[in-house]
Design a protein around this motif. Structure first.
Motif, PDB file in Angstrom:
ATOM      1  N   ASN A  80       0.822  -1.207   0.000  1.00 16.99           N
ATOM      2  CA  ASN A  80       0.000   0.000   0.000  1.00 16.99           C
ATOM      3  C   ASN A  80       0.859   1.261   0.000  1.00 16.99           C
ATOM      4  O   ASN A  80       0.558   2.236  -0.697  1.00 16.99           O
ATOM      5  N   GLN A  81       1.932   1.242   0.792  1.00 17.15           N
ATOM      6  CA  GLN A  81       2.820   2.399   0.826  1.00 17.15           C
ATOM      7  C   GLN A  81       3.544   2.586  -0.501  1.00 17.15           C
ATOM      8  O   GLN A  81       3.618   3.703  -1.019  1.00 17.15           O
ATOM      9  N   VAL A 103      -7.896  -1.805   9.793  1.00 18.34           N
ATOM     10  CA  VAL A 103      -8.405  -0.557   9.232  1.00 18.34           C
ATOM     11  C   VAL A 103      -7.392   0.550   9.494  1.00 18.34           C
ATOM     12  O   VAL A 103      -6.940   0.735  10.627  1.00 18.34           O
ATOM     13  N   SER A 104      -7.022   1.255   8.439  1.00 21.43           N
ATOM     14  CA  SER A 104      -6.203   2.458   8.567  1.00 21.43           C
ATOM     15  C   SER A 104      -7.000   3.622   8.002  1.00 21.43           C
ATOM     16  O   SER A 104      -7.652   3.486   6.967  1.00 21.43           O
ATOM     17  N   ILE A 105      -6.954   4.748   8.679  1.00 21.92           N
ATOM     18  CA  ILE A 105      -7.727   5.899   8.213  1.00 21.92           C
ATOM     19  C   ILE A 105      -6.822   7.109   8.031  1.00 21.92           C
ATOM     20  O   ILE A 105      -5.838   7.298   8.740  1.00 21.92           O
ATOM     21  N   GLY A 106      -7.159   7.918   7.031  1.00 20.69           N
ATOM     22  CA  GLY A 106      -6.424   9.142   6.787  1.00 20.69           C
ATOM     23  C   GLY A 106      -6.860  10.249   7.731  1.00 20.69           C
ATOM     24  O   GLY A 106      -7.775  10.094   8.552  1.00 20.69           O
ATOM     25  N   CYS A 149      -2.389   5.126   3.981  1.00 23.13           N
ATOM     26  CA  CYS A 149      -1.338   4.141   3.697  1.00 23.13           C
ATOM     27  C   CYS A 149      -0.064   4.379   4.480  1.00 23.13           C
ATOM     28  O   CYS A 149       0.781   3.479   4.572  1.00 23.13           O
ATOM     29  N   TYR A 150       0.087   5.573   5.071  1.00 24.24           N
ATOM     30  CA  TYR A 150       1.281   5.876   5.861  1.00 24.24           C
ATOM     31  C   TYR A 150       1.000   5.881   7.365  1.00 24.24           C
ATOM     32  O   TYR A 150       1.926   6.125   8.146  1.00 24.24           O
ATOM     33  N   ARG A 151      -0.223   5.639   7.764  1.00 24.16           N
ATOM     34  CA  ARG A 151      -0.599   5.735   9.174  1.00 24.16           C
ATOM     35  C   ARG A 151      -0.814   4.340   9.776  1.00 24.16           C
ATOM     36  O   ARG A 151      -0.868   3.346   9.059  1.00 24.16           O
ATOM     37  N   PRO A 152      -0.959   4.250  11.093  1.00 29.52           N
ATOM     38  CA  PRO A 152      -1.115   2.943  11.750  1.00 29.52           C
ATOM     39  C   PRO A 152      -2.403   2.243  11.335  1.00 29.52           C
ATOM     40  O   PRO A 152      -3.379   2.873  10.901  1.00 29.52           O
ATOM     41  N   TYR A 153      -2.399   0.927  11.499  1.00 28.97           N
ATOM     42  CA  TYR A 153      -3.579   0.105  11.275  1.00 28.97           C
ATOM     43  C   TYR A 153      -4.153  -0.318  12.623  1.00 28.97           C
ATOM     44  O   TYR A 153      -3.406  -0.667  13.543  1.00 28.97           O
ATOM     45  N   LEU A 154      -5.461  -0.294  12.731  1.00 25.90           N
ATOM     46  CA  LEU A 154      -6.145  -0.805  13.913  1.00 25.90           C
ATOM     47  C   LEU A 154      -6.652  -2.206  13.611  1.00 25.90           C
ATOM     48  O   LEU A 154      -7.231  -2.437  12.543  1.00 25.90           O
ATOM     49  N   GLN A 155      -6.453  -3.126  14.526  1.00 26.51           N
ATOM     50  CA  GLN A 155      -6.860  -4.515  14.311  1.00 26.51           C
ATOM     51  C   GLN A 155      -8.149  -4.811  15.058  1.00 26.51           C
ATOM     52  O   GLN A 155      -8.220  -4.642  16.275  1.00 26.51           O
ATOM     53  N   PHE A 156      -9.169  -5.242  14.313  1.00 26.61           N
ATOM     54  CA  PHE A 156     -10.471  -5.581  14.896  1.00 26.61           C
ATOM     55  C   PHE A 156     -10.744  -7.070  14.721  1.00 26.61           C
ATOM     56  O   PHE A 156     -10.592  -7.607  13.617  1.00 26.61           O
TER      57      PHE A 156
END
Length: 428
Positions: free
Chosen positions: A369-370, A391-394, A411-418
């Protein structure tokens, strides 16, 4: 980007008036590589009951955010957005409405156009979705009080839900399984590229638990009943991308407004389909409007098709047949389409997929993605083996930009795991 657990930072803040649904605020602390605070903030809704109850609950629980988005953020964005609309591809009546002489007239012109589009499409919309939209307006007015104009808000909610029929989202998707993925099971990417807009700061994780039916989750925005990203309890997951081509002036293919909005069909699929075949059967019979690619994966087969969805035809493309559309490299058990018009003139995505072929996982997807720089507003990755969703959000500044150097793109920020099983039961 790191993977973060949102559970310790999820605070349930309010319940709906019927006591069934509730809202949580998620604020996960994060410091970026520059040493600046870059917390990941979004809203979560646990919506329970029938269509009316879930609509009312959303309106009550997101009243302030919906008012800010619809009455403040969107009108401001419309002033700049209307300049980028290619009126030549629109019906004459619609182009005439949107051809404004002064920028300040843009919000009223766009809202008028969206209202007309809704009126055209209403006969094609499922009754339960109309009920849910009107419920959102009722819930908002419950929260605002006697001064709230219910009819006005019913119209505003319906207009917002037609916005994806007017604008185009250039996105990326892939599905990998068997020899292509690290686990051998299906991994599915949905990266939403939408450009400068207010939506990123209003990201909402809507978990629907309908009465007597399977649960589903939608990565969404306040007031949106249609679906752009989501997966259901049966394991039917959806990715989406506009189907633009190079052999037209604008890239937009022919379509119509006389049908069911794409986001509403997507909602039907994720809410109602029990497997990939049922989803595709539904889309094949739908009153289709505009051209998109819809990626459909499921638990049952652990595979994904990319559906070419147009007004005049529908095709479910596989790893063997998708290269005929994209002009890109074939991979066994891997189906994909990049963010560009098709057939694509770029080769960076197939090169990245080749590099990680056989080891495609949640971790390597972050790198892809990056490198492809895809997913500015949000990204969802579904792991069908582990039943988890990342889920990663801008995030945008007050000018609608993703930071000075695009560092706030999803694409440059953290991902949250659900954990999906936990979402279906309403757990943190």
């Amino acid at each position: 980007p790191p993977i973060l657990d949102p559970s310790p930072y999820t605070t349930w803040t309010a319940k709906s008036s019927d006591g069934l649904s509730r809202r949580a605020d998620i604020a996960v602390p994060f410091v970026n590589s520059s040493g600046a605070a870059d917390d990941v903030v979004l809203f979560r809704l646990d919506l329970v009951g029938d269509a009316s109850q879930r609509g009312v609950a959303q309106g009550e629980l997101l009243a302030w955010e919906l008012i800010q988005l619809v009455d403040v953020a969107l009108p401001r964005w419309y002033i700049s957005m209307i300049k980028d609309l290619d009126l030549s591809v629109l019906p004459t009546w619609l182009a005439a409405i949107l051809k404004v002489k002064a920028a300040e007239l843009a919000p009223s012109a766009i809202n008028k156009a969206l209202g007309i589009i809704y009126n055209i499409q209403e006969p094609f919309l499922p009754a339960r979705l109309i009920t849910e939209m009107e419920g959102i307006a009722e819930g908002l007015c419950n929260a605002v009080g006697p001064s709230c104009d219910l009819d006005s808000w019913k119209l505003k909610v319906k207009q917002v839900n037609m916005l994806p029929e007017l604008i185009r989202m250039t996105c990326t998707m892939f599905g990998a399984w068997g020899p292509a993925s690290a686990s051998g099971n299906l991994l599915q990417l949905r990266a939403l590229d939408f450009g400068d807009s207010p939506f990123a700061n209003y990201t909402t994780l809507q978990v629907h638990r309908p009465t007597g039916a399977a649960s589903f989750v939608s990565v969404s925005f306040p007031g949106l009943v249609g679906l752009i990203t989501g997966i259901n309890e049966k394991g039917v997951g959806l990715s989406e991308k506009v189907w633009e081509v190079y052999n037209t002036t604008s890239g937009v293919q022919p379509g119509t407004y006389e049908g069911e909005a794409v986001v509403m069909v997507s909602r039907d699929v994720v809410e109602l389909a029990e497997n990939r075949q049922a989803a595709e059967d539904y889309m094949r019979q739908a009153n289709r409007t505009w051209s998109v690619f819809l990626g459909i994966g499921d638990y049952e087969t652990q595979q994904m098709d990319i559906c070419g969805y147009r007004e005049d035809d529908f095709h479910a493309y596989t790893p063997e047949t998708m290269p005929d559309v994209t002009g890109q490299q074939y991979f066994d058990s891997l189906v994909y389409v990049d963010k560009h018009p098709q057939p694509s003139h770029a080769d960076d995505l197939p090169q990245l997929l080749a590099q990680y072929y056989g080891n495609l996982s949640m971790d390597t997807t972050r790198i892809i993605n990056q490198e492809h720089e895809t997913g500015d507003v949000h990204i969802a990755v579904y792991d069908y083996a582990e039943k988890i969703m990342w889920v990663s959000i801008g995030r945008i500044d007050d000018k609608g930009h993703f930071g000075e150097n695009n560092e706030w793109k999803a694409c440059y920020r953290p991902y949250l795991q659900f954990n999906l099983e936990s979402l279906w039961t309403g757990e943190i």
